[in-house]
Motif scaffolding. Structure first.
Motif, PDB file in Angstrom:
ATOM      1  N   UNK A  57       0.801  -1.190  -0.083  1.00  0.00           N
ATOM      2  CA  UNK A  57      -0.002  -0.048   0.013  1.00  0.00           C
ATOM      3  C   UNK A  57       0.681   1.163  -0.009  1.00  0.00           C
ATOM      4  N   UNK A  58       2.260   1.080   0.360  1.00  0.00           N
ATOM      5  CA  UNK A  58       3.040   2.373   0.192  1.00  0.00           C
ATOM      6  C   UNK A  58       3.298   2.944  -1.134  1.00  0.00           C
ATOM      7  N   UNK A  59       3.193   4.131  -1.396  1.00  0.00           N
ATOM      8  CA  UNK A  59       3.316   4.808  -2.713  1.00  0.00           C
ATOM      9  C   UNK A  59       4.668   5.001  -3.050  1.00  0.00           C
ATOM     10  N   UNK A  60       5.373   4.461  -3.530  1.00  0.00           N
ATOM     11  CA  UNK A  60       6.876   4.224  -3.760  1.00  0.00           C
ATOM     12  C   UNK A  60       7.436   5.783  -4.205  1.00  0.00           C
ATOM     13  N   UNK A  61       6.581   6.226  -5.159  1.00  0.00           N
ATOM     14  CA  UNK A  61       7.072   7.512  -5.969  1.00  0.00           C
ATOM     15  C   UNK A  61       7.185   8.569  -4.825  1.00  0.00           C
ATOM     16  N   UNK A  62       6.585   8.710  -3.709  1.00  0.00           N
ATOM     17  CA  UNK A  62       6.495   9.962  -2.761  1.00  0.00           C
ATOM     18  C   UNK A  62       7.028   9.143  -1.460  1.00  0.00           C
ATOM     19  N   UNK A  63       7.399   7.857  -1.477  1.00  0.00           N
ATOM     20  CA  UNK A  63       7.564   7.428  -0.062  1.00  0.00           C
ATOM     21  C   UNK A  63       9.129   8.295   0.321  1.00  0.00           C
ATOM     22  N   UNK A  64       9.118   8.551   1.502  1.00  0.00           N
ATOM     23  CA  UNK A  64      10.448   9.195   2.042  1.00  0.00           C
ATOM     24  C   UNK A  64      10.643   9.045   3.513  1.00  0.00           C
ATOM     25  N   UNK A  65      11.694   9.051   3.997  1.00  0.00           N
ATOM     26  CA  UNK A  65      11.999   8.841   5.494  1.00  0.00           C
ATOM     27  C   UNK A  65      12.049  10.172   6.203  1.00  0.00           C
ATOM     28  N   UNK A  66      11.236  10.124   7.451  1.00  0.00           N
ATOM     29  CA  UNK A  66      11.144  11.348   8.266  1.00  0.00           C
ATOM     30  C   UNK A  66      12.303  10.938   9.540  1.00  0.00           C
ATOM     31  N   UNK A  67      12.529   9.958   9.781  1.00  0.00           N
ATOM     32  CA  UNK A  67      13.394   9.504  10.711  1.00  0.00           C
ATOM     33  C   UNK A  67      13.778   8.070  10.776  1.00  0.00           C
ATOM     34  N   UNK A  68      14.501   7.051  11.331  1.00  0.00           N
ATOM     35  CA  UNK A  68      14.565   5.805  11.220  1.00  0.00           C
ATOM     36  C   UNK A  68      13.541   4.963  11.535  1.00  0.00           C
ATOM     37  N   UNK A  69      12.288   5.563  12.035  1.00  0.00           N
ATOM     38  CA  UNK A  69      11.494   4.793  12.542  1.00  0.00           C
ATOM     39  C   UNK A  69      10.000   5.218  11.991  1.00  0.00           C
ATOM     40  N   UNK A  70      10.098   6.278  11.140  1.00  0.00           N
ATOM     41  CA  UNK A  70       8.814   6.998  10.674  1.00  0.00           C
ATOM     42  C   UNK A  70       9.187   7.284   9.277  1.00  0.00           C
ATOM     43  N   UNK A  71       8.189   7.254   8.428  1.00  0.00           N
ATOM     44  CA  UNK A  71       8.204   7.401   6.920  1.00  0.00           C
ATOM     45  C   UNK A  71       6.832   7.998   6.800  1.00  0.00           C
ATOM     46  N   UNK A  72       6.890   8.453   5.465  1.00  0.00           N
ATOM     47  CA  UNK A  72       5.600   9.252   4.794  1.00  0.00           C
ATOM     48  C   UNK A  72       5.630   9.059   3.436  1.00  0.00           C
ATOM     49  N   UNK A  73       4.284   8.808   2.770  1.00  0.00           N
ATOM     50  CA  UNK A  73       3.990   9.089   1.340  1.00  0.00           C
ATOM     51  C   UNK A  73       2.823   9.881   1.253  1.00  0.00           C
ATOM     52  N   UNK A  74       2.566  10.250   0.160  1.00  0.00           N
ATOM     53  CA  UNK A  74       1.320  11.127  -0.253  1.00  0.00           C
ATOM     54  C   UNK A  74       0.079  10.656   0.537  1.00  0.00           C
ATOM     55  N   UNK A  75      -0.044   9.427   0.957  1.00  0.00           N
ATOM     56  CA  UNK A  75      -1.403   9.144   1.600  1.00  0.00           C
ATOM     57  C   UNK A  75      -1.314   9.315   2.996  1.00  0.00           C
ATOM     58  N   UNK A  76      -0.074   8.623   3.721  1.00  0.00           N
ATOM     59  CA  UNK A  76      -0.258   8.435   4.816  1.00  0.00           C
ATOM     60  C   UNK A  76       1.325   8.547   5.701  1.00  0.00           C
ATOM     61  N   UNK A  77       1.335   8.238   7.227  1.00  0.00           N
ATOM     62  CA  UNK A  77       2.604   8.244   7.633  1.00  0.00           C
ATOM     63  C   UNK A  77       2.837   6.610   8.055  1.00  0.00           C
ATOM     64  N   UNK A  78       3.813   6.199   8.029  1.00  0.00           N
ATOM     65  CA  UNK A  78       4.307   4.741   8.102  1.00  0.00           C
ATOM     66  C   UNK A  78       5.310   4.442   9.308  1.00  0.00           C
ATOM     67  N   UNK A  79       5.162   3.407  10.109  1.00  0.00           N
ATOM     68  CA  UNK A  79       6.009   3.160  11.008  1.00  0.00           C
ATOM     69  C   UNK A  79       6.789   1.836  10.772  1.00  0.00           C
ATOM     70  N   UNK A  80       8.213   1.836  10.950  1.00  0.00           N
ATOM     71  CA  UNK A  80       8.963   0.483  11.163  1.00  0.00           C
ATOM     72  C   UNK A  80       9.944   0.552  12.338  1.00  0.00           C
ATOM     73  N   UNK A  81       9.441  -0.279  13.148  1.00  0.00           N
ATOM     74  CA  UNK A  81      10.445  -0.162  14.570  1.00  0.00           C
ATOM     75  C   UNK A  81      10.315  -1.421  15.204  1.00  0.00           C
ATOM     76  N   UNK A  82      11.061  -1.426  16.208  1.00  0.00           N
ATOM     77  CA  UNK A  82      11.011  -2.690  17.254  1.00  0.00           C
ATOM     78  C   UNK A  82       9.681  -2.595  17.856  1.00  0.00           C
TER      79      UNK A  82
END
Length: 287
Positions: A247-272
């Motif tokens: 569901x992530x939009x690769x074209x607009x996907x970017x890193x906010x920090x090492x645990x948080x990311x965002x694309x044009x639609x939403x914010x994502x988390x990848x963490x322990x």
């Protein structure tokens, strides 16, 4: 207690013994690895008052301005190579240089730092079928090497320590380490788990970029390493692997920090699991 219960009880005791033995062996190996640092915590090269020392041992007949440590164990002056403070007589000083990760090179071939638990570590010639002219490391953050024809992984306690890796279709001339677990050649992307390498045919090599040690993407999808890390969609894995962030939009996907990311639609988390995430939401967006 019937016979079945007796057998089960015996199996449980045996399993506990096996686990205990495994733990004791692991502790012993760790202790053997770190004990030298407690016995001689200054086991490296140092200069004091114009004199050169390895630990507490003074190295004689050396001019400080001609002496150069290459790493903790190996050093050179204008005439000799030294390993743990002792001269090494079987290398060519004029062409000797540090290659990477305990490997060294001169005009005659390669040398490596052989490590062992029960004998002193030492510098030894590297035996094997490799091309010494083109042999090189694929990068600081990988244990992989290559020459003009083959890819190699390091097995530290093996003898010799290089293991040839066979990957059908690998273009050795263009292979490179990108970051952490990722490799790429001109045709494909590969996932590296300490020398266990698998091809990633679903990833577009031409557009593949690594954002950090956890996350990468191509023009179509976003990928992340799952060992010890969970996303909004999937649980963490114990072994090294990767997953698609569906569901992530690769074209607009970017890193906010090492645990948080965002694309044009939403914010994502990848963490322990259990890590506290301080969200930094863009205005007008919701998680």
């Amino acid at each position: 207690m019937n016979l079945v219960d007796q057998i089960n009880a015996s199996n449980k005791r045996n399993n506990k013994k096996i686990i205990l033995i495994g733990v004791l062996i692991f502790v012993a190996l760790i202790a053997a690895a770190i004990l030298p640092f407690f016995i001689n915590p200054k086991a490296f090269y140092d200069e004091k008052d114009g004199k050169i020392y390895f630990g507490s041992k003074e190295l004689t007949n050396i001019k400080a301005n001609e002496f150069k440590p290459l790493d903790y164990s190996v050093a050179v002056d204008c005439t000799k190579v030294y390993y743990n403070g002792n001269p090494v007589d079987f290398v060519d000083r004029k062409t000797f240089r540090n290659l990477d990760k305990g490997f060294y090179l001169d005009k005659n071939g390669l040398y490596y730092e052989k490590t062992a638990f029960y004998v002193k570590n030492r510098l030894e010639p590297l035996e094997g079928d490799y091309d010494k002219v083109t042999f090189h490391s694929l990068g600081y953050q990988t244990s992989l090497f290559a020459d003009k024809t083959n890819l190699y992984a390091i097995e530290v306690f093996a003898d010799p320590p290089l293991k040839k890796i066979e990957i059908p279709g690998l273009d050795i001339a263009s292979v490179e380490s990108l970051h952490n677990n990722w490799l790429k050649d001109k045709n494909k992307v590969y996932f590296d788990d300490w020398g266990n390498i698998k091809v990633c045919p679903e990833i577009d090599a031409a557009s593949f970029v690594v954002l950090n040690y956890t996350v990468a993407k191509d023009k179509n999808k976003v990928y992340y390493i799952t060992r010890g890390l969970k996303s909004d969609q999937k649980e963490a894995t114990e072994k090294a692997d990767y997953a698609v962030l569906d569901g992530a939009d690769a074209a607009t996907f970017e890193m906010i920090n090492n645990k948080e990311y965002r694309d044009k639609n939403r914010t994502w988390t990848i963490a322990r699991e259990g890590e506290k995430i301080e969200y930094n939401m863009p205005e007008g967006r919701t998680k």
